[in-house]
Every structure is written in C-alpha cells, then in structure tokens.
Design an enzyme around this catalytic site. Structure first.
Site: not given
Length: 211
Positions: A190-191
């Site tokens: 989720r970066l």
C-alpha cells in the site's frame, strides 16, 4: 461475503521522480497509449465530477474525445444534469480509472463550452446512429419506459433517412482547462506512488504525495 477481506497487492511497478517529464501531458499521453495497447475496456472513459447548487457532488462516466495542452474534451446534451451544474459552477474534476494497470489520473480544472464549429465538426464525424441518438434523449429527464426512446429513435431515423442529420441545438461539448494533474501508481504494501503537477504560471510544480 466479507468485502472487508477483499484485497490484493499492487505489484506492476512503481513511479519515480526522475522518470517524470516536465510537462504532465507527456506522461498522460504515454499512460493513455499504454492503456490502449493493453486493450483495456474503454481506455478513454473518465469520471466527471460536478457540484449542484446545494453543494451535492455528482459523478458520471463520459468518453474523452480529444486532449492537448489546452485541455480535455467531451461532448454531451446541454440540458443534462452535468451541463446545468457546470453552468452554475464550472469547476470540475476528472478521473481516469485504469485499474488493470494499477493506475489512476486525477485532473482538476474549469469547464468551458466548445465553439459551434468544434461541435459541428465532431458531430458529423460520429456514426449516423449516434447522431440520431443525440436527438432522441433529453438526457437526465425522467421517462416511463425504454420503448419511448426506441420509438423516438425510429421516428428520427425515418425523418433524416435521406439527408444529413443537423446538430441539435441542445447538444455540445466542453473543454476542461486543467490546473492540476495527479498520477497514481499502485505500490507494494500500500505504499503507492503519487505525484501532483500544479500549474505555476507557464511552468509545472511537482510534489510527491503520501499514499
């Protein structure tokens, strides 16, 4: 079904600052070409967000028909809900949701109505059935049954069977003159990579945004 448990990793690749061109339209064109080459369904589909007089936002999907340094162009019925809202408040946003490529492009700007010449030129480039459909639908109005549309379609088709179909007075288009473009590329854990271009005079300022 527990939709809260639906998730996946985004692993198709990142987006790095040193890869970014000075002009965001160069990257937009590259990404759009890649979306077309990947044979995504409706790669030119974009969500157009407007706001009504009460501050209620609305979104709908339309098809991008032209783009250049002056903006993004789409066509619509000028009596539609979106057109009426643009008349009251011409600040809009656009979103291209290229999910398969784990990408999104978000655009903000102001809408301006296209010239009659631009509208006529595009209208007559459309398939004849699409031209007829523009006459048939009073977009966003309430109707009692689909059969009403089909009956009207056949009526208009017969009316213009032997001649050129004129452009309806209530049909036109808009150019969104943009002042910001954000490119979103999915990332692992989720970066995600997000870069925001904002216009500063004749130049663009670029910021990386936290995911």
């Amino acid at each position: 079904m527990e939709i809260a448990d639906l998730r996946r990793e985004y692993l198709k690749g990142g987006l790095h600052r040193d890869e970014l061109p000075n002009d965001p339209m160069d990257l937009f064109e590259k990404w759009l070409r890649q979306a077309c080459d990947a044979k995504l369904p409706d790669p030119t589909a974009m969500s157009v967000a407007t706001v009504d007089a009460n501050g209620q936002p609305f979104q709908r999907m339309v098809l991008l028909k032209h783009y250049d340094a002056n903006g993004f162009v789409f066509y619509t019925n000028l009596g539609s809900r979106k057109a009426q809202q643009i008349k009251q408040n011409n600040h809009v946003s656009l979103l291209f949701p290229w999910h398969t490529l784990e990408r999104q492009v978000h655009i903000t700007g102001v809408a301006e109505q296209l010239s009659p010449l631009d509208v006529v030129k595009y209208f007559h480039s459309r398939p004849k059935d699409s031209q007829i459909a523009a006459w048939v639908s009073q977009q966003s109005s309430r109707i009692s049954a689909r059969s009403m549309l089909e009956s009207k379609f056949m009526e208009i088709k017969a009316k213009f069977a032997n001649g050129e179909i004129p452009v309806p007075s209530f049909w036109g288009g808009y150019r969104i003159r943009f002042d910001s473009i954000e490119f979103w590329q999915g990332g692992a854990h989720r970066l995600h990579d997000r870069f925001l271009y904002q216009r500063e005079g004749s130049l663009w300022h670029i910021d990386r945004l936290a995911p």
